[in-house]
Design a protein around this motif. Structure first.
Motif, PDB file in Angstrom:
ATOM      1  N   LYS A 299       0.806  -1.224   0.000  1.00 43.97           N
ATOM      2  CA  LYS A 299       0.000   0.000   0.000  1.00 43.97           C
ATOM      3  C   LYS A 299       0.840   1.276   0.000  1.00 43.97           C
ATOM      4  O   LYS A 299       0.355   2.356  -0.348  1.00 43.97           O
ATOM      5  CB  LYS A 299      -0.888  -0.030   1.266  1.00 43.97           C
ATOM      6  CG  LYS A 299      -1.863   1.107   1.413  1.00 43.97           C
ATOM      7  CD  LYS A 299      -3.025   0.980   0.466  1.00 43.97           C
ATOM      8  CE  LYS A 299      -3.986   2.166   0.606  1.00 43.97           C
ATOM      9  NZ  LYS A 299      -4.941   2.215  -0.509  1.00 43.97           N
ATOM     10  N   ASP A 302       0.775   4.379  -2.518  1.00 44.69           N
ATOM     11  CA  ASP A 302      -0.452   5.181  -2.506  1.00 44.69           C
ATOM     12  C   ASP A 302      -0.426   6.168  -1.338  1.00 44.69           C
ATOM     13  O   ASP A 302      -0.841   7.317  -1.478  1.00 44.69           O
ATOM     14  CB  ASP A 302      -1.656   4.238  -2.398  1.00 44.69           C
ATOM     15  CG  ASP A 302      -2.978   4.942  -2.637  1.00 44.69           C
ATOM     16  OD1 ASP A 302      -3.113   5.597  -3.684  1.00 44.69           O
ATOM     17  OD2 ASP A 302      -3.866   4.850  -1.770  1.00 44.69           O
ATOM     18  N   HIS A 306      -0.751  10.218  -1.621  1.00 49.62           N
ATOM     19  CA  HIS A 306      -1.794  11.024  -0.963  1.00 49.62           C
ATOM     20  C   HIS A 306      -1.143  12.115  -0.110  1.00 49.62           C
ATOM     21  O   HIS A 306      -1.723  13.169   0.113  1.00 49.62           O
ATOM     22  CB  HIS A 306      -2.718  10.145  -0.120  1.00 49.62           C
ATOM     23  CG  HIS A 306      -3.698   9.350  -0.933  1.00 49.62           C
ATOM     24  ND1 HIS A 306      -4.665   9.940  -1.721  1.00 49.62           N
ATOM     25  CD2 HIS A 306      -3.862   8.016  -1.100  1.00 49.62           C
ATOM     26  CE1 HIS A 306      -5.389   9.001  -2.317  1.00 49.62           C
ATOM     27  NE2 HIS A 306      -4.913   7.815  -1.969  1.00 49.62           N
ATOM     28  N   HIS A 343      -4.123   1.295  -9.564  1.00 50.06           N
ATOM     29  CA  HIS A 343      -4.499   2.575 -10.182  1.00 50.06           C
ATOM     30  C   HIS A 343      -3.287   3.481 -10.102  1.00 50.06           C
ATOM     31  O   HIS A 343      -2.327   3.163  -9.386  1.00 50.06           O
ATOM     32  CB  HIS A 343      -5.677   3.243  -9.443  1.00 50.06           C
ATOM     33  CG  HIS A 343      -5.483   3.270  -7.960  1.00 50.06           C
ATOM     34  ND1 HIS A 343      -4.651   4.171  -7.344  1.00 50.06           N
ATOM     35  CD2 HIS A 343      -5.964   2.463  -6.981  1.00 50.06           C
ATOM     36  CE1 HIS A 343      -4.647   3.915  -6.044  1.00 50.06           C
ATOM     37  NE2 HIS A 343      -5.427   2.881  -5.800  1.00 50.06           N
ATOM     38  N   HIS A 352      -6.239   9.544  -6.722  1.00 51.60           N
ATOM     39  CA  HIS A 352      -6.223   8.557  -7.796  1.00 51.60           C
ATOM     40  C   HIS A 352      -6.553   9.252  -9.113  1.00 51.60           C
ATOM     41  O   HIS A 352      -7.256  10.257  -9.130  1.00 51.60           O
ATOM     42  CB  HIS A 352      -7.271   7.460  -7.546  1.00 51.60           C
ATOM     43  CG  HIS A 352      -7.081   6.741  -6.248  1.00 51.60           C
ATOM     44  ND1 HIS A 352      -7.824   5.654  -5.884  1.00 51.60           N
ATOM     45  CD2 HIS A 352      -6.215   6.956  -5.217  1.00 51.60           C
ATOM     46  CE1 HIS A 352      -7.441   5.226  -4.683  1.00 51.60           C
ATOM     47  NE2 HIS A 352      -6.474   6.017  -4.256  1.00 51.60           N
TER      48      HIS A 352
END
Ligand code: ZN
Ligand code: ZN
Length: 408
Positions: A299, A302, A306, A343, A352
């Motif tokens: 993870k 991502d 962010h 993504h 995203h």
């Protein structure tokens, strides 16, 4: 003909856009990643629209597509995924919700949507609510991290098409309403659950103690994101393989459990930037001994995106590369390895995006194209061209000599 095993590694949100401040490179292009590049060099490459061109995937819908399910058919809401991630068995006919513990005043106006980000005592509060019986329906309720929780309604005649109780702002809590005639019972049961939860939680010792300490009481639960899993056939049955997953983050664990994968808890796999890459590599290699299909989600990319942190994302690429290197070094024969993302999450937009993601598949004596690097731009010149997420599973099965013949 030996049927081969499959290892699918999904780097969550690792795919990106070129950054002006970094020489017009993406984090994948800026990082040193010998293992990823070797995988690309020894296999076939392409780019993938995980849902469809121009669609911005959520992690949940994206993973469903990568596992071969049409997310438009099977995804009804995030509730069942969170509930499965929390360890509740969600079955056909159940309706599941994500919930917040929140603070309301007597007029049901929200004072704090997260009950002061309550940390301690949620397990006791959940114990007081779970097992409640309303009109022949049983409510299974479980705490998650901090103020989060999940609710699963189990009983006959339920339907997930109901509106949220959570107003998503600081207004009054809403009455859930049926969005289809068959969902009236579900809305009624849900409203009654929320009403009773206020009575039970208001009198609970955990909350009395909080009030004494000047903390907002967690005196209500706010359900949202109703969903059901009526169409989900287990992945192991669909593809005829024993499936297991290595994942840290609850949402991804939940999807894996919903599709019937075995998801052991891996010590140190946190779903955050501090995840233990070595432990993940060892877990993947271990699971490959007793399973035919092993899935790994990381993870951290991502998370860095962010946060808008390009340099951190480059470090994440290099950590994942180290993990991949460990796996490839000890990988048994007859395993197809696919490396991709669920993504893109460009650092520049901290969200995203609809940009397609790179994909490399290698192993099992398959074809090799001329691509030498694993990144968004190089992958687009590869033999796989531009595919959709739901194409990935059939392609992997084909390379693993597990695809069924059409015709004679
Ligand atoms: Zn994701
Ligand atoms: Zn994300």
């Amino acid at each position: 003909m030996t049927e081969k095993k499959i290892l699918l590694i999904v780097c969550d949100g690792l795919s990106d856009r070129p950054a002006k401040e970094f020489d017009m490179k993406t984090p994948l292009q800026a990082a040193r990643k010998p293992a990823m590049d070797a995988l690309a060099r020894h296999g076939m490459n392409g780019v993938m629209d995980v849902i469809a061109p121009g669609v911005v995937p959520g992690s949940d819908t994206a993973h469903l597509a990568l596992f071969g399910y049409d997310p438009y058919k099977v995804y009804t809401g995030r509730g069942p995924i969170e509930a499965a991630g929390a360890g509740i068995a969600v079955l056909k006919g159940d309706v599941a919700f994500r919930c917040n513990f929140a603070t309301v005043d007597k007029s049901m106006k929200i004072k704090d949507r997260r009950a002061g980000r309550i940390k301690a005592g949620t397990s006791e509060l959940a114990q007081a609510l779970t097992g409640m019986s309303i009109d022949g329906v049983t409510a299974v309720f479980k705490e998650g991290s901090e103020h989060r929780a999940v609710l699963v309604l189990k009983g006959a005649g339920l339907d997930h098409r109901v509106s949220d109780v959570d107003p998503h702002n600081d207004g009054k809590i809403r009455q859930s309403t049926p969005l289809a005639p068959k969902a009236k019972k579900t809305a009624d049961v849900l409203n009654e659950f929320v009403r009773r939860s206020f009575d039970i939680l208001s009198d609970h010792p955990v909350n009395k103690d909080r009030v004494k300490k000047g903390l907002p009481p967690a005196n209500i639960v706010l359900p949202r994101g109703a969903g059901s899993i009526n169409e989900l056939e287990p992945m192991g049955v669909r593809i005829g393989m024993k499936c297991a997953a290595v994942a840290g983050v609850t949402l991804v664990k939940g999807i894996c459990r919903l599709v019937g994968m075995d998801v052991p808890d891996v010590q140190g796999a946190t779903g955050g930037l501090d995840t233990d890459y070595k432990a993940k590599a060892e877990a993947a290699l271990g699971l490959l001994k007793t399973n035919d299909f092993v899935f790994v989600n990381v993870k951290a990319g991502d998370v860095a995106s962010h946060d808008g942190d390009f340099r951190m994302k480059v470090r994440v690429v290099e950590s994942i590369d180290m993990m991949l290197g460990m796996i490839l070094k000890d990988l048994p024969d007859h395993v197809i390895v696919a490396l991709t993302c669920d993504h893109s999450t460009p650092v520049s937009i901290k969200e995203h995006s609809a940009d397609p993601v790179p994909l490399a598949i290698s192993g099992g004596g398959g074809r090799v194209d001329g691509v030498k690097d694993f990144d968004e731009i190089s992958a687009a010149t590869g033999a796989l061209g531009r595919i959709r997420g739901t194409d990935l599973m059939p392609i992997m099965l084909g390379m693993a000599d597990r695809a069924k013949k059409f015709g004679s």
